[in-house]
Design a protein around this motif. Structure first.
Motif, mmCIF file in Angstrom:
data_model
loop_
_atom_site.group_PDB
_atom_site.id
_atom_site.type_symbol
_atom_site.label_atom_id
_atom_site.label_comp_id
_atom_site.label_asym_id
_atom_site.label_seq_id
_atom_site.Cartn_x
_atom_site.Cartn_y
_atom_site.Cartn_z
ATOM 1 N N GLY A 38 0.815 -1.213 0.000
ATOM 2 C CA GLY A 38 0.000 0.000 0.000
ATOM 3 C C GLY A 38 0.844 1.256 0.000
ATOM 4 N N LEU A 73 -6.120 -5.432 -1.457
ATOM 5 C CA LEU A 73 -5.893 -4.061 -1.905
ATOM 6 C C LEU A 73 -7.201 -3.418 -2.342
ATOM 7 C CD1 LEU A 73 -2.687 -4.518 -4.100
ATOM 8 C CD2 LEU A 73 -2.812 -3.543 -1.803
ATOM 9 N N GLN A 77 -5.755 0.783 -5.847
ATOM 10 C CA GLN A 77 -4.433 0.188 -5.692
ATOM 11 C C GLN A 77 -4.241 -0.956 -6.694
ATOM 12 O OE1 GLN A 77 -4.823 -0.668 -1.475
ATOM 13 N NE2 GLN A 77 -3.316 0.908 -0.979
ATOM 14 N N LYS A 78 -5.291 -1.725 -6.919
ATOM 15 C CA LYS A 78 -5.220 -2.802 -7.904
ATOM 16 C C LYS A 78 -5.004 -2.228 -9.305
ATOM 17 C CE LYS A 78 -8.071 -6.062 -5.322
ATOM 18 N NZ LYS A 78 -9.367 -6.744 -5.250
#
Length: 131
Positions: A38, A73, A77-78
């Motif tokens: 992250g 995630l 974020q993905k």
């Protein structure tokens, strides 16, 4: 004259960057991979994200741990990881990690969900020749 204020802001940003990089190093050392992923994504550091993915895959049952971390995630974020893995996939040294992440995304995201990712069309077009 605002140069002094701008210099202070630049210095504050630089200090914050150094603190985040130290935190990232600590997270990797402590094997807290989800937080490390992250943080590396938020810093927009594709190489650092790749380093985290490689560290996860070196662990016993690395694929399973990678899957667990990628699934947790957030969508944005993905999307970032998808953009990063397109670049990783073009290099033979990093293609196995890219393929592992892509496999996880394809396995755990519904096709309709994947179609909602920003830049999915260009990502697929870029992945096809190397996959």
């Amino acid at each position: 004259d605002v140069t002094e204020i701008e210099e202070q802001e630049a210095q504050a940003k630089q200090e914050e960057q150094i603190i985040k990089e130290q935190e990232l190093s600590n997270l990797l050392h402590e094997k807290r991979y989800l937080k490390a992923l992250g943080l590396a994504i938020s810093l927009d550091r594709p190489h650092t994200v790749l380093t985290v993915v490689k560290a996860i895959l070196k662990e016993p049952e690395g694929r399973k741990h990678l899957e667990e971390n990628i699934v947790r995630l957030r969508k944005d974020q993905k999307e970032a990881v998808l953009a990063f893995l397109v670049t990783w996939n073009t290099n033979s040294r990093n293609c196995h990690e890219a393929q592992a992440v892509m496999e996880t995304l394809l396995k755990h995201e519904a096709p309709d969900s994947l179609l909602q990712f920003s830049g999915i069309k260009s990502a697929v077009e870029s992945l096809l020749p190397y996959t």
